[in-house]
Design a protein around this motif. Structure first.
Motif, short mmCIF file in Angstrom:
data_model
loop_
_atom_site.label_atom_id
_atom_site.label_comp_id
_atom_site.label_asym_id
_atom_site.label_seq_id
_atom_site.Cartn_x
_atom_site.Cartn_y
_atom_site.Cartn_z
N MET A 1 0.93 -1.18 -0.12
CA MET A 1 -0.03 -0.02 0.05
C MET A 1 0.83 1.20 0.03
O MET A 1 0.64 2.25 -0.83
N ALA A 2 1.83 1.25 0.77
CA ALA A 2 2.52 2.25 0.96
C ALA A 2 3.53 2.51 -0.31
O ALA A 2 3.96 3.76 -0.73
N SER A 3 3.87 1.52 -0.78
CA SER A 3 4.73 1.57 -2.06
C SER A 3 3.90 2.17 -3.23
O SER A 3 4.35 2.94 -4.03
N LYS A 4 2.56 1.95 -3.36
CA LYS A 4 1.74 2.56 -4.30
C LYS A 4 1.62 4.00 -4.12
O LYS A 4 1.28 4.89 -5.23
N VAL A 5 1.30 4.49 -2.65
CA VAL A 5 1.29 5.90 -2.59
C VAL A 5 2.44 6.62 -2.97
O VAL A 5 2.58 7.65 -3.57
N ILE A 6 3.58 6.02 -2.91
CA ILE A 6 5.04 6.49 -3.07
C ILE A 6 5.02 6.62 -4.68
O ILE A 6 5.57 7.59 -5.28
N ASP A 7 4.75 5.58 -5.43
CA ASP A 7 4.58 5.75 -6.81
C ASP A 7 3.64 6.87 -7.37
O ASP A 7 4.16 7.06 -8.53
N ILE A 8 2.80 6.80 -6.90
CA ILE A 8 1.84 7.90 -7.29
C ILE A 8 2.49 9.19 -7.10
O ILE A 8 2.40 10.27 -7.85
N LEU A 9 3.21 9.36 -5.96
CA LEU A 9 3.51 10.72 -5.39
C LEU A 9 4.87 11.18 -6.35
O LEU A 9 5.36 12.22 -6.76
N LYS A 10 5.82 10.02 -6.85
CA LYS A 10 7.10 9.98 -7.60
C LYS A 10 6.21 10.45 -9.01
O LYS A 10 7.02 10.69 -9.94
N GLY A 11 5.18 9.72 -9.52
CA GLY A 11 4.61 10.03 -10.86
C GLY A 11 5.15 8.74 -11.73
O GLY A 11 5.18 9.05 -13.01
N THR A 12 5.54 7.67 -11.03
CA THR A 12 5.89 6.44 -12.08
C THR A 12 4.63 5.89 -12.82
O THR A 12 5.15 5.20 -13.78
N PHE A 13 3.52 6.17 -12.19
CA PHE A 13 2.55 5.57 -12.80
C PHE A 13 2.23 6.12 -14.30
O PHE A 13 1.48 5.68 -15.31
N LEU A 14 2.96 7.23 -14.43
CA LEU A 14 2.66 7.92 -15.68
C LEU A 14 3.97 7.77 -16.97
O LEU A 14 3.60 7.73 -17.85
N THR A 15 4.97 7.08 -16.20
CA THR A 15 6.21 6.69 -17.01
C THR A 15 6.36 5.06 -17.28
O THR A 15 7.37 4.87 -17.83
N SER A 16 5.43 4.46 -16.64
CA SER A 16 5.61 3.03 -16.87
C SER A 16 5.20 2.31 -18.15
O SER A 16 4.77 3.17 -18.85
N ASP A 17 5.41 1.11 -18.31
CA ASP A 17 5.13 0.53 -19.62
C ASP A 17 3.57 0.57 -19.69
O ASP A 17 3.03 0.77 -21.10
N ASP A 18 2.75 0.46 -18.82
CA ASP A 18 1.26 0.31 -19.10
C ASP A 18 0.87 1.86 -18.73
O ASP A 18 -0.48 1.89 -18.32
N ALA A 19 1.34 2.96 -18.95
CA ALA A 19 1.03 4.15 -18.71
C ALA A 19 0.20 4.72 -19.63
O ALA A 19 -0.69 5.84 -19.43
N PHE A 20 0.02 4.31 -20.82
CA PHE A 20 -0.96 4.58 -22.07
C PHE A 20 -2.59 4.70 -21.41
O PHE A 20 -3.22 5.66 -21.53
N LYS A 21 -2.76 3.90 -20.80
CA LYS A 21 -4.19 3.81 -20.24
C LYS A 21 -4.36 4.67 -19.10
O LYS A 21 -5.58 5.46 -18.96
N ASN A 22 -3.43 5.02 -18.27
CA ASN A 22 -3.54 5.89 -17.41
C ASN A 22 -3.75 7.37 -18.11
O ASN A 22 -4.24 8.16 -17.52
N TRP A 23 -2.80 7.76 -18.98
CA TRP A 23 -2.84 8.97 -19.74
C TRP A 23 -4.28 9.25 -20.43
O TRP A 23 -4.78 10.23 -20.53
N ARG A 24 -4.70 7.88 -20.99
CA ARG A 24 -6.07 8.04 -21.53
C ARG A 24 -7.13 8.50 -20.51
O ARG A 24 -7.96 9.36 -20.83
N PHE A 25 -6.86 8.01 -19.55
CA PHE A 25 -7.97 8.44 -18.35
C PHE A 25 -7.87 9.78 -17.92
O PHE A 25 -8.59 10.65 -17.69
N ILE A 26 -6.51 10.12 -17.85
CA ILE A 26 -6.35 11.49 -17.23
C ILE A 26 -6.92 12.63 -18.48
O ILE A 26 -7.42 13.67 -17.87
N ILE A 27 -6.29 12.24 -19.53
CA ILE A 27 -6.94 13.18 -20.55
C ILE A 27 -8.26 13.22 -20.54
O ILE A 27 -9.10 14.38 -20.56
N PHE A 28 -9.02 12.18 -20.65
CA PHE A 28 -10.50 12.38 -20.37
C PHE A 28 -11.01 12.95 -19.12
O PHE A 28 -12.05 13.87 -19.26
#
Length: 110
Positions: A1-28
């Motif tokens: 749980m703590a590692s996911k919060v740290i990943d969100i704060l660092k922004g790694t969810f935007l630069t990872s391999d499956d980040a395309f679906k995250n970007w689509r949701f953010i743009i939407f």
């Protein structure tokens, strides 16, 4: 749980391999937010315009009622008589008489 919060704060969810679906949701979500803000502003603008129209309607109604009152006063017989007195015109002393014209046709029928 703590590692996911740290990943969100660092922004790694935007630069990872499956980040395309995250970007689509953010743009939407951003497009949806802009649309909501735009419609909210248009709604407020229309509400203000309707308020101005209602105020203008009340003003026109007041002017109409004032004009009606003035017209009723000007149509009174005493007001008309006072205005015409300066021109030498006065109401008649005797009531009007009815004039009857008998017409005859060439064949003698009325």
């Amino acid at each position: 749980m703590a590692s996911k919060v740290i990943d969100i704060l660092k922004g790694t969810f935007l630069t990872s391999d499956d980040a395309f679906k995250n970007w689509r949701f953010i743009i939407f979500a951003v497009v949806l937010s802009i649309g909501m803000i735009y419609t909210g502003h248009r709604f407020e603008k229309k509400v203000h315009y309707i308020g101005q129209l209602a105020e203008h309607e009340n003003e026109l109604r007041s002017q109409y009622m004032g004009g009606q009152k003035e017209l009723m006063f000007l149509q009174m017989e005493s007001t008309v008589a006072n205005k015409l007195k300066s021109r030498g015109i006065a109401p008649p002393q005797n009531p009007p008489q009815k004039i009857i014209i008998k017409s005859t046709t060439p064949d003698g029928n009325n």
